[in-house]
Design an enzyme around this catalytic site. Sequence first.
Site, PDB file in Angstrom:
ATOM      1  N   GLY A  69       0.826  -1.206   0.000  1.00 49.33           N
ATOM      2  CA  GLY A  69       0.000   0.000   0.000  1.00 49.33           C
ATOM      3  C   GLY A  69       0.860   1.256   0.000  1.00 49.33           C
ATOM      4  N   THR A  70       1.942   1.214   0.738  1.00 48.91           N
ATOM      5  CA  THR A  70       2.856   2.361   0.816  1.00 48.91           C
ATOM      6  C   THR A  70       3.349   2.744  -0.578  1.00 48.91           C
ATOM      7  OG1 THR A  70       3.561   1.687   3.021  1.00 48.91           O
ATOM      8  CG2 THR A  70       5.046   3.144   1.818  1.00 48.91           C
ATOM      9  N   ASN A 149      -7.035   4.538   9.532  1.00 52.62           N
ATOM     10  CA  ASN A 149      -6.559   3.270  10.101  1.00 52.62           C
ATOM     11  C   ASN A 149      -6.526   3.249  11.615  1.00 52.62           C
ATOM     12  OD1 ASN A 149      -4.489   5.148   9.050  1.00 52.62           O
ATOM     13  ND2 ASN A 149      -3.094   3.913  10.257  1.00 52.62           N
ATOM     14  N   SER A 199      -3.987  -2.729  -0.389  1.00 50.53           N
ATOM     15  CA  SER A 199      -2.901  -3.600   0.065  1.00 50.53           C
ATOM     16  C   SER A 199      -3.460  -4.983   0.377  1.00 50.53           C
ATOM     17  CB  SER A 199      -2.286  -2.983   1.325  1.00 50.53           C
ATOM     18  OG  SER A 199      -1.288  -3.826   1.847  1.00 50.53           O
ATOM     19  N   HIS A 201      -2.310  -7.439   2.459  1.00 50.80           N
ATOM     20  CA  HIS A 201      -2.220  -8.080   3.781  1.00 50.80           C
ATOM     21  C   HIS A 201      -3.260  -7.605   4.782  1.00 50.80           C
ATOM     22  CE1 HIS A 201       0.105  -5.090   6.379  1.00 50.80           C
ATOM     23  NE2 HIS A 201       0.254  -4.548   5.189  1.00 50.80           N
ATOM     24  N   THR A 238      10.174  -8.044 -12.460  1.00 51.01           N
ATOM     25  CA  THR A 238       9.452  -9.307 -12.646  1.00 51.01           C
ATOM     26  C   THR A 238       8.292  -9.390 -11.664  1.00 51.01           C
ATOM     27  OG1 THR A 238      11.491 -10.332 -13.375  1.00 51.01           O
ATOM     28  CG2 THR A 238       9.734 -11.826 -12.666  1.00 51.01           C
ATOM     29  N   CYS A 323       2.548   1.253  12.558  1.00 47.49           N
ATOM     30  CA  CYS A 323       3.725   1.840  11.930  1.00 47.49           C
ATOM     31  C   CYS A 323       4.411   2.867  12.824  1.00 47.49           C
ATOM     32  CB  CYS A 323       3.353   2.484  10.605  1.00 47.49           C
ATOM     33  SG  CYS A 323       2.518   1.350   9.519  1.00 47.49           S
TER      34      CYS A 323
HETATM   35  N1  PLP Z   1      -2.457   3.201   4.295  1.00 48.35           N
HETATM   36  C1  PLP Z   1      -3.172   2.817   5.361  1.00 48.35           C
HETATM   37  C2  PLP Z   1      -4.429   3.531   5.697  1.00 48.35           C
HETATM   38  C3  PLP Z   1      -2.731   1.744   6.147  1.00 48.35           C
HETATM   39  O1  PLP Z   1      -3.440   1.360   7.211  1.00 48.35           O
HETATM   40  C4  PLP Z   1      -1.516   1.095   5.795  1.00 48.35           C
HETATM   41  C5  PLP Z   1      -0.981   0.008   6.629  1.00 48.35           C
HETATM   42  O2  PLP Z   1      -1.189  -0.025   7.823  1.00 48.35           O
HETATM   43  C6  PLP Z   1      -0.831   1.533   4.655  1.00 48.35           C
HETATM   44  C7  PLP Z   1      -1.328   2.591   3.933  1.00 48.35           C
HETATM   45  C8  PLP Z   1       0.428   0.883   4.212  1.00 48.35           C
HETATM   46  O3  PLP Z   1       0.173  -0.362   3.622  1.00 48.35           O
HETATM   47  P1  PLP Z   1       1.372  -1.432   3.485  1.00 48.35           P
HETATM   48  O4  PLP Z   1       1.608  -1.992   4.843  1.00 48.35           O
HETATM   49  O5  PLP Z   1       0.868  -2.448   2.507  1.00 48.35           O
HETATM   50  O6  PLP Z   1       2.535  -0.688   2.950  1.00 48.35           O
END
Ligand code: PLP
Length: 377
Positions: A69-70, A149, A199, A201, A238, A323
Amino acid sequence: MIYLDYAATTPVPRAVADAMYEVLTCRFGNPSSQYPMGLEMKKRVEGWRRTVADALGCEAKYLHFTSCGTEGDNWAVAAACWQNRRLGKHIVTTAVEHSAVLEACRWMERQGCEVTYLMPDRSGRIAAEQVLEAVRPDTALVSVMMVNNELGTVYPIEAIARGLAAKNPKTLFHTDAVQGFLEVPFAAGKLGADFVAVSAHKIGGPKGCGALYIGPRVRNPRPLLAGGGQEDGLRAGTEATAQIAGFAKAVELRRQGLEEKLAHLRDLRAYAAETLSAIPDLTVVGDGQAPHILAASLAGWPSQNIVNDLGSQGICISAGSACHQGRPSHVVAALGLPRRAAGGVIRLSFGPETTRADVDACAEALRRHHDQRMPML
Ligand code: PLP
């Protein structure tokens, strides 16, 4: 173990792991290879793309696999600013975005952009009007997350998109839907956003895999990685075939009985809010509408101590976003809560496997923490 931290990450179901194992060991071909095993993998990747795109509500050609997601958030911010570099260098975002968006915006600031960070009200809300008022003729990008989040607040993405189209149609719009995908209903193709990041996961897929919807208004998007031409020439490298296979399988599984799963989450959230509210000094924080996230504060008791105490009893909750690694949360800070309340904010988040008994065990542990530990804030 009692796991109440699904917003941080989720367990991978056996069927997802099996799908990945098969790709890692038997169907390990490179999708760019020209012999049958490679050609077959190319076909499969396109099939998996259709599966994820279908769940996201967009055509497969607009969906690009990413490493997380990042990455999607970073790419969207950079690509929007690049496309609109002649329009202006102003970005509108919120103070409660995930750091994947915030840090990407801060990077753009160092490149000469000006960023407006919108503050939420005490319950975490940001109105569409507030966003639109901040938009100027030189606004290159608006980036507002779909679901917060830490609080579970759902932001008015469709209303923002409609207002933007009327006020400044050239401004590009990104939404971080990492916590919204398969939790709140939306269709990327109809949302009016130009970028939508998700994302794997967070929905039972593997870590290290995500996707970015890049809509048709983004002409010649700036490639994220230059190289072998994968992902339509926009993100070379890849393809992570096993991860992508796992992502698609997780999407398939999550969509089975999705309405019942979401009803179960909504029920759990309401049950948890009621059960936890019976604990002295504990209040629910924010008015999050997302079914899987509940923020609460044990005013006076430092959240990191709560997390450590419950963790030592095998109960996993979070002191805000996973995070932050012990740093105070910028989201909680933005709410402007009194110091004692802000210092005690915790997050419970649920998945399809969570039960009321899990919530009861967590509530009991929180009550013990309240009764046996001295308040320190
Ligand atoms: N954006 C939000 C709102 C999230 O909650 C998260 C992960 O906690 C991310 C982005 C980042 O996703 P990833 O862990 O796949 O990089």
